[in-house]
Structures are given as C-alpha cells and as structure tokens.
Design a protein around this motif. Structure first.
Motif, PDB file in Angstrom:
ATOM      1  N   ILE A  60      10.740   0.315   3.684  1.00 15.13           N
ATOM      2  CA  ILE A  60       9.587  -0.536   3.985  1.00 15.13           C
ATOM      3  C   ILE A  60       8.529   0.325   4.650  1.00 15.13           C
ATOM      4  O   ILE A  60       8.785   0.967   5.669  1.00 15.13           O
ATOM      5  CB  ILE A  60       9.977  -1.712   4.912  1.00 15.13           C
ATOM      6  N   ARG A  61       7.362   0.337   4.082  1.00 13.40           N
ATOM      7  CA  ARG A  61       6.307   1.215   4.587  1.00 13.40           C
ATOM      8  C   ARG A  61       4.976   0.471   4.674  1.00 13.40           C
ATOM      9  O   ARG A  61       4.309   0.246   3.667  1.00 13.40           O
ATOM     10  CB  ARG A  61       6.150   2.425   3.668  1.00 13.40           C
ATOM     11  N   PRO A  62       4.558   0.033   5.881  1.00 12.69           N
ATOM     12  CA  PRO A  62       3.211  -0.534   6.026  1.00 12.69           C
ATOM     13  C   PRO A  62       2.186   0.584   6.097  1.00 12.69           C
ATOM     14  O   PRO A  62       2.416   1.608   6.734  1.00 12.69           O
ATOM     15  CB  PRO A  62       3.292  -1.297   7.354  1.00 12.69           C
ATOM     16  N   SER A  63       1.079   0.413   5.391  1.00 12.24           N
ATOM     17  CA  SER A  63       0.024   1.420   5.394  1.00 12.24           C
ATOM     18  C   SER A  63      -1.256   0.813   5.947  1.00 12.24           C
ATOM     19  O   SER A  63      -1.782  -0.132   5.364  1.00 12.24           O
ATOM     20  CB  SER A  63      -0.234   1.946   3.973  1.00 12.24           C
ATOM     21  N   PRO A  64      -1.768   1.323   7.066  1.00  7.12           N
ATOM     22  CA  PRO A  64      -3.018   0.777   7.602  1.00  7.12           C
ATOM     23  C   PRO A  64      -4.148   0.984   6.623  1.00  7.12           C
ATOM     24  O   PRO A  64      -4.279   2.054   6.029  1.00  7.12           O
ATOM     25  CB  PRO A  64      -3.249   1.567   8.889  1.00  7.12           C
ATOM     26  N   THR A  83      -1.485   4.403  -1.922  1.00  5.42           N
ATOM     27  CA  THR A  83      -0.365   3.514  -2.225  1.00  5.42           C
ATOM     28  C   THR A  83       0.202   3.823  -3.597  1.00  5.42           C
ATOM     29  O   THR A  83       1.413   3.857  -3.788  1.00  5.42           O
ATOM     30  CB  THR A  83      -0.815   2.035  -2.164  1.00  5.42           C
ATOM     31  N   ARG A  84      -0.663   4.083  -4.558  1.00  3.56           N
ATOM     32  CA  ARG A  84      -0.197   4.431  -5.900  1.00  3.56           C
ATOM     33  C   ARG A  84       0.590   5.740  -5.869  1.00  3.56           C
ATOM     34  O   ARG A  84       1.627   5.874  -6.539  1.00  3.56           O
ATOM     35  CB  ARG A  84      -1.375   4.552  -6.869  1.00  3.56           C
ATOM     36  N   GLU A  85       0.123   6.714  -5.104  1.00  2.52           N
ATOM     37  CA  GLU A  85       0.844   7.985  -5.004  1.00  2.52           C
ATOM     38  C   GLU A  85       2.189   7.790  -4.304  1.00  2.52           C
ATOM     39  O   GLU A  85       3.179   8.439  -4.653  1.00  2.52           O
ATOM     40  CB  GLU A  85      -0.028   9.005  -4.269  1.00  2.52           C
ATOM     41  N   THR A  86       2.224   6.882  -3.336  1.00  2.00           N
ATOM     42  CA  THR A  86       3.482   6.572  -2.658  1.00  2.00           C
ATOM     43  C   THR A  86       4.477   5.947  -3.631  1.00  2.00           C
ATOM     44  O   THR A  86       5.688   6.193  -3.551  1.00  2.00           O
ATOM     45  CB  THR A  86       3.230   5.631  -1.466  1.00  2.00           C
ATOM     46  N   ILE A  87       3.976   5.129  -4.560  1.00  2.00           N
ATOM     47  CA  ILE A  87       4.845   4.540  -5.591  1.00  2.00           C
ATOM     48  C   ILE A  87       5.535   5.640  -6.388  1.00  2.00           C
ATOM     49  O   ILE A  87       6.745   5.569  -6.665  1.00  2.00           O
ATOM     50  CB  ILE A  87       4.024   3.627  -6.529  1.00  2.00           C
ATOM     51  N   ILE A  88       4.789   6.689  -6.743  1.00  2.00           N
ATOM     52  CA  ILE A  88       5.363   7.803  -7.507  1.00  2.00           C
ATOM     53  C   ILE A  88       6.493   8.463  -6.730  1.00  2.00           C
ATOM     54  O   ILE A  88       7.569   8.752  -7.267  1.00  2.00           O
ATOM     55  CB  ILE A  88       4.265   8.827  -7.846  1.00  2.00           C
ATOM     56  N   LEU A  89       6.267   8.693  -5.429  1.00  2.00           N
ATOM     57  CA  LEU A  89       7.293   9.314  -4.590  1.00  2.00           C
ATOM     58  C   LEU A  89       8.530   8.421  -4.491  1.00  2.00           C
ATOM     59  O   LEU A  89       9.667   8.909  -4.561  1.00  2.00           O
ATOM     60  CB  LEU A  89       6.734   9.599  -3.194  1.00  2.00           C
ATOM     61  N   VAL A 142       9.239  -1.530  -0.314  1.00  2.00           N
ATOM     62  CA  VAL A 142       8.171  -2.484  -0.017  1.00  2.00           C
ATOM     63  C   VAL A 142       7.012  -1.720   0.602  1.00  2.00           C
ATOM     64  O   VAL A 142       7.147  -1.124   1.672  1.00  2.00           O
ATOM     65  CB  VAL A 142       8.647  -3.587   0.953  1.00  2.00           C
ATOM     66  N   LEU A 143       5.885  -1.710  -0.087  1.00  2.00           N
ATOM     67  CA  LEU A 143       4.695  -1.023   0.401  1.00  2.00           C
ATOM     68  C   LEU A 143       3.671  -2.080   0.767  1.00  2.00           C
ATOM     69  O   LEU A 143       3.166  -2.787  -0.103  1.00  2.00           O
ATOM     70  CB  LEU A 143       4.147  -0.074  -0.674  1.00  2.00           C
ATOM     71  N   ALA A 144       3.391  -2.195   2.051  1.00  2.00           N
ATOM     72  CA  ALA A 144       2.496  -3.248   2.531  1.00  2.00           C
ATOM     73  C   ALA A 144       1.176  -2.633   2.959  1.00  2.00           C
ATOM     74  O   ALA A 144       1.135  -1.787   3.853  1.00  2.00           O
ATOM     75  CB  ALA A 144       3.132  -3.994   3.703  1.00  2.00           C
ATOM     76  N   ILE A 145       0.108  -3.018   2.277  1.00  2.00           N
ATOM     77  CA  ILE A 145      -1.223  -2.577   2.684  1.00  2.00           C
ATOM     78  C   ILE A 145      -1.656  -3.479   3.832  1.00  2.00           C
ATOM     79  O   ILE A 145      -2.024  -4.626   3.643  1.00  2.00           O
ATOM     80  CB  ILE A 145      -2.227  -2.656   1.519  1.00  2.00           C
ATOM     81  N   ASP A 146      -1.553  -2.937   5.063  1.00  2.00           N
ATOM     82  CA  ASP A 146      -1.734  -3.722   6.285  1.00  2.00           C
ATOM     83  C   ASP A 146      -3.187  -3.703   6.735  1.00  2.00           C
ATOM     84  O   ASP A 146      -3.851  -2.672   6.644  1.00  2.00           O
ATOM     85  CB  ASP A 146      -0.883  -3.099   7.389  1.00  2.00           C
ATOM     86  N   PRO A 147      -3.702  -4.825   7.283  1.00  2.00           N
ATOM     87  CA  PRO A 147      -5.030  -4.759   7.880  1.00  2.00           C
ATOM     88  C   PRO A 147      -5.004  -3.824   9.077  1.00  2.00           C
ATOM     89  O   PRO A 147      -3.963  -3.659   9.699  1.00  2.00           O
ATOM     90  CB  PRO A 147      -5.315  -6.190   8.329  1.00  2.00           C
ATOM     91  N   SER A 148      -6.134  -3.212   9.390  1.00  2.00           N
ATOM     92  CA  SER A 148      -6.171  -2.237  10.469  1.00  2.00           C
ATOM     93  C   SER A 148      -7.043  -2.715  11.616  1.00  2.00           C
ATOM     94  O   SER A 148      -8.036  -3.406  11.431  1.00  2.00           O
ATOM     95  CB  SER A 148      -6.723  -0.903   9.964  1.00  2.00           C
ATOM     96  N   SER A 149      -6.652  -2.304  12.803  1.00  2.00           N
ATOM     97  CA  SER A 149      -7.472  -2.538  13.973  1.00  2.00           C
ATOM     98  C   SER A 149      -8.720  -1.678  13.874  1.00  2.00           C
ATOM     99  O   SER A 149      -8.646  -0.484  13.598  1.00  2.00           O
ATOM    100  CB  SER A 149      -6.693  -2.169  15.242  1.00  2.00           C
ATOM    101  N   GLU A 150      -9.883  -2.266  14.087  1.00  2.00           N
ATOM    102  CA  GLU A 150     -11.125  -1.504  14.000  1.00  2.00           C
ATOM    103  C   GLU A 150     -11.222  -0.490  15.138  1.00  2.00           C
ATOM    104  O   GLU A 150     -11.942   0.492  15.055  1.00  2.00           O
ATOM    105  CB  GLU A 150     -12.336  -2.449  14.057  1.00  2.00           C
TER     106      GLU A 150
END
Length: 365
Positions: A154-158, A170-176, A122-130
C-alpha cells in the motif's frame, strides 16, 4: 548539602589516579544508526524482481523524488523492469469524498486475495497539505485488514505538484509493482477535480463509487466521469439505506442510457453493495472479471494498453518541455518582468508569452 561522592553509584565510578574514568552514556547513543545502503541500479532491479518490498519502496521513493540524480537512476530502474511488467489487471477506483473508498478497497483487496490469490498493490493518490506538502488522508491507516495481509503493498502518494507529474509517477510505480510480481493493482483517486481522467489513462477498469441519500443523486457528478466509468457501484447499501441505494442505482442506470456507447463495446453496469459489512462484494468483482473476459476476447485490452503507452509518451514530452522552460535561467530572470508588464497593461498575455518562448527557443540551441 548533598555530596555526590558519598553515593555508592558515584564511588563505583571513581578510579585510581592515572586510570581512565568511564563516562556515563545513554545506551541509546551507543547504537549507531546507519543509513540504508545505497543500492546500485542492478541491485535495485534484482531486489524488485525477487519481490523484496523494502527495495520496491526505495525504488518508488526514487521515482517520487524531484532531485535530477534520483530521477535519472529511477528511469534506469524502470527501463530494466519494463520487460517484466504488464502482467497485471489495473483497476481505478474513484468516488466523491465520503463515499467510503478506503473502506471499500480494504474489502475489495481481501476479496481478491481470498478469491484468486496472487499479490495486490494499492496506489493511493492522496491529497496534500498545502503547507507541509505531505499526505493528509493517511489511507494506509484506514485499510486495517489489508495492512496485515501478506502479499500486499500500500503506497499513498502525496499529490503536491502538477497532476500530470503525480499521475506519471503513479504510472511508473505500476511498472515497478508489476515487475515485483503484483498481479492486481488498485489506483485510488481523491474523487475531486480531474484526477479521475489521469487515473483512467493508466488503468484497465475504472470503478466509480457513489452513495445515496444526498438529495439529487446525479448532483455533483461530472458527466465526463460517468462517461469514462466501466462500472458504477452504490455504497452503504445496508440497514435503512437499502431502498435509497436501490433508487439511486436506478437513477444511474437511466442516466447511462443517454451516454454514447463505450469504445470497448462494454455496457457499464450499476450495482449496490456495502463496504462496511462486505455485502455484494462478490457481485462487484464478478462484474469486473466479466469485463476483463469481454475486452480480452474482442482485443480491446491490448489496444487500450497500447493507446495508454502512446498517451504517456506525449505526456512525458509535455512535462519535460514545461520543466525545461521554467527552469531555464534566462526565463527565470525575466518571467516576473513579463508578468508585471501583462498586469500593468503594457503588453498582452499573448505577446508576453511569445517573447518568452522566443527567449527559450534561442537559448535552447
């Protein structure tokens, strides 16, 4: 007055003259904390191919790093993992904030693992704190069932930085993940802005989660998001909300009739379910697996994968050119001056941009 020399503990530390006196040290500091061993490219690739989660996490951290040396190493790892990738189904999941994406993914993931086994990422593109640039949703903590399941990652990505940069990582993480043996990949987006389009460019099936009872059921839903959706599901269909969900589903079905036919020939379906109680999850995945059977039979699956690869080639070119432009010292030295000239009306935006591009072109040779 207290005399420490009278304490038994103190007496035990007093030694005869000429003999070294032991020091009192907190046991915590006796444990030397070693940094993780820096793996070589080949060691990292070997660990990924063996499904080592720790090594996979280190590789994803390299991918997300902005340091040039980390990026160079990450690209070597990705290149060596690429022949082992591509053997998964990729499902994008989006929806408005509050639609219950994380709870739904928790149920979806458990259903997939129970139904077909394998490994799930699960790759979650997470909102980031400014301010801190860190993730603020904490998706991992809200997927309580998946967190304790084996064969899950499970990997959230800021999402700090450009959306294109985050999507590329995220696409490169999918490959890994695929090289590590994960055969089902969920990519979750925040459901705001244009992250859905970026997500759609890296997945095979795009699922849009909606909720009922918010007034106009089509309000706040961009036409473009519905057009790229391969399936729409209405969450929280339980209790007193069942009728409202069924009505919302009818509205969505009617709306889909006005959209042009999808490129794949698939007709998107609208279903209802309850992520909290787990009702209707099987039907949702029956639809998803039916879709994969459909696009593999008519050849669209391979066609879309090829189109996505071509798209990301051009996206990578655009990002590299952008980074090269803004990081060039000659541009950094003068760009503020050009900005000031535009703001004061000395030059138009187009002339200033043209002059900056001329500087870049001359210094790129």
């Amino acid at each position: 007055m207290h005399h420490p020399e009278n304490d038994e503990e103190y007496k035990g530390l007093v030694v005869n003259a000429g003999v070294e006196q032991p020091s009192i040290v907190n046991p915590y500091f006796k444990r030397i904390r070693k940094r993780p061993k820096q793996l070589s490219v080949d060691e990292m690739v070997d660990g990924i191919l063996k499904g080592n989660i720790t090594v996979l996490s280190q590789a994803v951290t390299l991918v997300e790093s902005v340091l040039p040396e980390h990026q160079a190493k990450a690209q070597e790892v990705i290149a060596k993992c690429l022949p082992y990738a591509g053997n998964s189904i990729r499902i994008g999941i989006s929806g408005v904030p509050g639609a219950g994406k994380s709870t739904s993914i928790d149920e979806f993931g458990c259903h997939v693992l129970d139904r077909k086994g394998g490994k799930l990422a699960v790759l979650a593109i997470d909102p980031s704190s400014e301010r801190s640039k860190g993730s603020i949703l904490g998706d991992k903590t809200r997927m309580e069932k998946l967190c304790v399941r084996e064969n899950t990652f499970i990997r959230p990505s800021p999402s700090a930085g450009s959306l294109g940069g985050v999507a590329r990582k995220t696409r490169e993480t999918i490959i890994l993940c695929e090289a590590a043996g994960f055969d089902t990949i969920f990519v979750e987006t925040v459901g705001v802005g244009q992250s859905e389009t970026a997500c759609h460019s890296m997945v095979d099936f795009f699922l849009l989660i909606q909720v009922a009872g918010t007034g106009d059921e089509l309000q706040g839903i961009k036409r473009g998001i519905m057009e790229i959706s391969d399936g729409i599901v209405v969450n929280k269909c339980d209790g007193d909300n069942v009728d409202a969900c069924q009505m919302a589903a009818t509205h969505f079905r009617n709306a889909l009739h006005f959209f042009p036919a999808s490129e794949s020939g698939w007709v998107p379906k609208v279903l209802t379910y309850s992520g909290f109680y787990g009702y209707g999850i099987k039907e949702v995945f029956d639809m998803i697996y039916e879709y994969f059977d459909f696009i593999k039979a008519n050849g669209y699956f391979d066609y879309r994968r090829n189109e996505q690869s071509k798209y990301w080639m051009y996206e990578s070119i655009n990002e590299q050119l952008r980074n090269s432009f803004y990081n060039m010292p000659q541009i950094r030295d003068i760009i503020k001056q050009k900005e000031s000239e535009v703001l004061t009306g000395v030059k138009t935006s187009f002339i200033a941009a043209h002059e900056l591009l001329d500087i870049y072109t001359k210094n790129s040779k």
